[in-house]
Design a protein around this motif. Sequence first.
Motif, PDB file in Angstrom:
ATOM      1  N   VAL A 529      -0.954  31.970  46.677  1.00 15.22           N
ATOM      2  CA  VAL A 529      -1.487  30.636  46.438  1.00 15.22           C
ATOM      3  C   VAL A 529      -0.317  29.664  46.552  1.00 15.22           C
ATOM      4  O   VAL A 529       0.724  29.851  45.925  1.00 15.22           O
ATOM      5  N   VAL A 530      -0.455  28.646  47.394  1.00 13.91           N
ATOM      6  CA  VAL A 530       0.664  27.730  47.644  1.00 13.91           C
ATOM      7  C   VAL A 530       0.256  26.311  47.311  1.00 13.91           C
ATOM      8  O   VAL A 530      -0.926  25.938  47.326  1.00 13.91           O
ATOM      9  N   ALA A 531       1.306  25.513  47.015  1.00 16.10           N
ATOM     10  CA  ALA A 531       1.125  24.096  46.700  1.00 16.10           C
ATOM     11  C   ALA A 531       2.032  23.278  47.605  1.00 16.10           C
ATOM     12  O   ALA A 531       2.999  23.791  48.187  1.00 16.10           O
ATOM     13  N   ILE A 532       1.757  22.000  47.733  1.00 16.60           N
ATOM     14  CA  ILE A 532       2.564  21.116  48.556  1.00 16.60           C
ATOM     15  C   ILE A 532       3.954  20.991  47.947  1.00 16.60           C
ATOM     16  O   ILE A 532       4.123  20.803  46.739  1.00 16.60           O
ATOM     17  N   ASP A 533       4.978  21.137  48.807  1.00 16.14           N
ATOM     18  CA  ASP A 533       6.366  20.962  48.357  1.00 16.14           C
ATOM     19  C   ASP A 533       6.657  19.461  48.343  1.00 16.14           C
ATOM     20  O   ASP A 533       6.734  18.822  49.412  1.00 16.14           O
ATOM     21  N   ARG A 577      -8.011  36.602  51.845  1.00 15.86           N
ATOM     22  CA  ARG A 577      -7.575  37.484  50.748  1.00 15.86           C
ATOM     23  C   ARG A 577      -6.571  36.732  49.882  1.00 15.86           C
ATOM     24  O   ARG A 577      -5.721  35.995  50.402  1.00 15.86           O
ATOM     25  N   CYS A 578      -6.651  36.921  48.561  1.00 18.48           N
ATOM     26  CA  CYS A 578      -5.818  36.146  47.640  1.00 18.48           C
ATOM     27  C   CYS A 578      -5.190  37.070  46.596  1.00 18.48           C
ATOM     28  O   CYS A 578      -5.853  37.964  46.040  1.00 18.48           O
ATOM     29  N   ASN A 579      -3.881  36.858  46.312  1.00 17.53           N
ATOM     30  CA  ASN A 579      -3.183  37.603  45.275  1.00 17.53           C
ATOM     31  C   ASN A 579      -3.616  37.080  43.908  1.00 17.53           C
ATOM     32  O   ASN A 579      -3.662  35.857  43.673  1.00 17.53           O
ATOM     33  N   VAL A 580      -3.946  37.998  42.967  1.00 18.28           N
ATOM     34  CA  VAL A 580      -4.427  37.616  41.631  1.00 18.28           C
ATOM     35  C   VAL A 580      -3.684  38.403  40.569  1.00 18.28           C
ATOM     36  O   VAL A 580      -2.960  39.370  40.860  1.00 18.28           O
ATOM     37  N   VAL A 581      -3.880  37.991  39.315  1.00 18.00           N
ATOM     38  CA  VAL A 581      -3.327  38.701  38.174  1.00 18.00           C
ATOM     39  C   VAL A 581      -4.422  38.844  37.119  1.00 18.00           C
ATOM     40  O   VAL A 581      -5.224  37.936  36.918  1.00 18.00           O
ATOM     41  N   GLY A 582      -4.472  40.020  36.468  1.00 25.75           N
ATOM     42  CA  GLY A 582      -5.460  40.268  35.439  1.00 25.75           C
ATOM     43  C   GLY A 582      -6.830  40.618  35.993  1.00 25.75           C
ATOM     44  O   GLY A 582      -7.011  40.786  37.191  1.00 25.75           O
ATOM     45  N   THR A 583      -7.809  40.689  35.103  1.00 21.76           N
ATOM     46  CA  THR A 583      -9.177  41.039  35.497  1.00 21.76           C
ATOM     47  C   THR A 583      -9.838  39.869  36.197  1.00 21.76           C
ATOM     48  O   THR A 583      -9.725  38.721  35.763  1.00 21.76           O
ATOM     49  N   VAL A 584     -10.562  40.194  37.300  1.00 21.16           N
ATOM     50  CA  VAL A 584     -11.289  39.169  38.053  1.00 21.16           C
ATOM     51  C   VAL A 584     -12.712  39.664  38.252  1.00 21.16           C
ATOM     52  O   VAL A 584     -12.934  40.795  38.694  1.00 21.16           O
ATOM     53  N   THR A 585     -13.662  38.809  37.923  1.00 23.52           N
ATOM     54  CA  THR A 585     -15.085  39.148  38.078  1.00 23.52           C
ATOM     55  C   THR A 585     -15.625  38.474  39.331  1.00 23.52           C
ATOM     56  O   THR A 585     -15.357  37.288  39.542  1.00 23.52           O
ATOM     57  N   ARG A 598       0.116  33.542  42.300  1.00 27.51           N
ATOM     58  CA  ARG A 598      -1.027  34.335  41.863  1.00 27.51           C
ATOM     59  C   ARG A 598      -2.108  33.441  41.271  1.00 27.51           C
ATOM     60  O   ARG A 598      -1.805  32.460  40.573  1.00 27.51           O
ATOM     61  N   ALA A 599      -3.369  33.807  41.570  1.00 21.55           N
ATOM     62  CA  ALA A 599      -4.499  33.117  40.958  1.00 21.55           C
ATOM     63  C   ALA A 599      -5.000  33.943  39.782  1.00 21.55           C
ATOM     64  O   ALA A 599      -4.766  35.157  39.712  1.00 21.55           O
ATOM     65  N   VAL A 600      -5.675  33.265  38.848  1.00 19.14           N
ATOM     66  CA  VAL A 600      -6.213  33.937  37.668  1.00 19.14           C
ATOM     67  C   VAL A 600      -7.631  33.448  37.442  1.00 19.14           C
ATOM     68  O   VAL A 600      -7.988  32.339  37.867  1.00 19.14           O
ATOM     69  N   GLN A 601      -8.426  34.285  36.805  1.00 15.42           N
ATOM     70  CA  GLN A 601      -9.806  33.883  36.517  1.00 15.42           C
ATOM     71  C   GLN A 601      -9.792  32.750  35.513  1.00 15.42           C
ATOM     72  O   GLN A 601      -9.163  32.822  34.466  1.00 15.42           O
ATOM     73  N   GLY A 602     -10.496  31.637  35.843  1.00 14.93           N
ATOM     74  CA  GLY A 602     -10.503  30.473  34.994  1.00 14.93           C
ATOM     75  C   GLY A 602     -11.394  30.644  33.775  1.00 14.93           C
ATOM     76  O   GLY A 602     -12.273  31.508  33.723  1.00 14.93           O
ATOM     77  N   GLY A 603     -11.151  29.767  32.772  1.00 13.44           N
ATOM     78  CA  GLY A 603     -11.936  29.799  31.539  1.00 13.44           C
ATOM     79  C   GLY A 603     -13.093  28.828  31.587  1.00 13.44           C
ATOM     80  O   GLY A 603     -13.583  28.470  32.664  1.00 13.44           O
TER      81      GLY A 603
END
Length: 637
Positions: A529-533, A577-585, A598-603
Amino acid sequence: MNGDFSRSTFAAGNHYSGVRMQQGSVQVDADWNEQVDIVRHQVVTPLGDLLGSFAAAGDPADPAQAGFALALAEPVEAEAGEETPPDLIIAAGRAYAGGVLCENDAACRYSKQPDYPGATSHLTALLDAGYTRFIVYLDVWDRHVTALEEPAMADGALDGIDTTTRTRTIWQLRLLPLDSELPDDDTSPATLPEWKALLDSKQQRGRLSAQQAPNTLLRDNQLYRVEVHAVEGRNVAFKWSRENGAVCYGVTGQPARLPGATDPDAAPTGIPTAVTYSISLTEQDPARLFLYLGDWVELVRDGDVVDGARRALYQVVDLQPDRGLVSVVGFDTLPDEPADSRVRWLVRRWDQRSPRNGTPRSHADASGLVRRAAGDVDPFDLENGVQVLFGDGGDYRPGDYWLIPARTQFSSGRGGVEWPQSAPGVPLAQSPHGIDHRYALLGVFYHTTDGWQIDRQPPAAFLALPPITSKVLDLAQRVTAVEADVTDLKARVAVLEEKVEWALNWLTAERAQLFYDYLAAVPLEMGDVVAIDPEREGHVVRAGSDNETLVVGVVARILTRRHGETIYRVTMHGRTRCNVVGTVTPGALLTVSGYDGRAVQGGVFLRPGTVVGKALSGQRATQKKELGIVDIMVTLA
């Protein structure tokens, strides 16, 4: 086709789509040969409907070059005082003549065509006759090939016994001389009367009917072949065989001419002063030598077959079966071949004279042929009540043949001569069963004060399309190339316009994905996951903050351009395809995490600008910080 077949049963009018085997039933060659004919018909017919009389495929190595395109060849140096005939270069590639695939493996000269050894002599004869204007066209037909012509076809494990035969597509670039003037530049040479006459001759073929004479009973299963050898006005000179002309032998070396004139009493028909040849056959098993004194035979070479040459027949005057030697006599002098020549001769038996009953009966004249007038109302009896009748009108050509199955008759009444009938007992005249020629016009070739010219060549009907892969870059590049060709293709082949449009719509849907190419100060990985520099224009960095609102997408591909510069293709909308961390539903919204890239499942509460997209697949993590990769639909929010 001079094969040892029981009969030929394919008829397009039956509209059969396949042959079905039945358990416990006898298998015969005719059923499976018909299956081959059905498949060929189903392939060639739609291609002919789609592509017309001619279409050329582009060479993948040079898409701008159409197969079978013509160009003037550089003249070959000749001896002093001699003038070499003009020549053409035939481009390598593929073409379709009436739906039949023609392949030219390598560019070649007109004079050196692989299947037309007589091309130069034919052109020379036309030039000597004063012709300087020609239509250039393709003549395409099927040649029947046996193990005698191609010994490698026979399996050595079976001691060389031939098991099957082959059909081979023959294409020949031919020249049609013109007496009429060439049309204007904007007029197709297809309007010329000579070309129309050639096409009409294909449609208006001479016809033959066959029947069984009344009060006769057939006791042998045969496939009779009646073949035109020459046409003399209204008279058709033909030969026939009770076994489809399949009694054929190879020749070892070259036929040897015997010295001196032939004794008139040596030949059963009393042929005066003629040429005698001694032939050594490759088949030397006396029990399998089905030749008899008085039989008429034909001596042919590969070159004779493809050139359409018809040599005079010879009559067998001496047999030495134990040595495999046959002496024949005739009026035709065979060409002298070099001692080391690889030219392969064949001896084919015809049955105008039947020696089986011990009576030297013959319908043939002194040349070995049977002559009948087209339109003669009296049927001609081949033998045993099998009769044929040549119809009036139409064009008979040397090489035309008809196959007539004759079947043993039983008390049940089955059997007899199998032939279509318009009414009971009234045979229906049929066009020749072969050879079926397909013609395709390629251009005009003519001489002017500026020398030889060739033009009016048809444009390529289609170019070779590049392979389509799932890689987005390849798709984009190849679609661009296809789109660039579509405009030209539509102008050249109107019948393909609808199909090309369909292909373009499909390709557009496949590449419906928004992306952009960026640079990066540090190496990135696919799925990051990338952001603008904010410090470097046109650059991105790994998104590594929970509240990162500069997220721009996910790295979908790493590209290396010239000078070693690495470019990262970032998907801004679409599936990747995306790199993630933790459990993803699956179905959960993914946001930027505190882990680099890394992306993570949001709350429940999501900050605007931090949403990466929706998970299309998931992972079950056993640890809170377990890393992984999932499918994602990038929808920045």
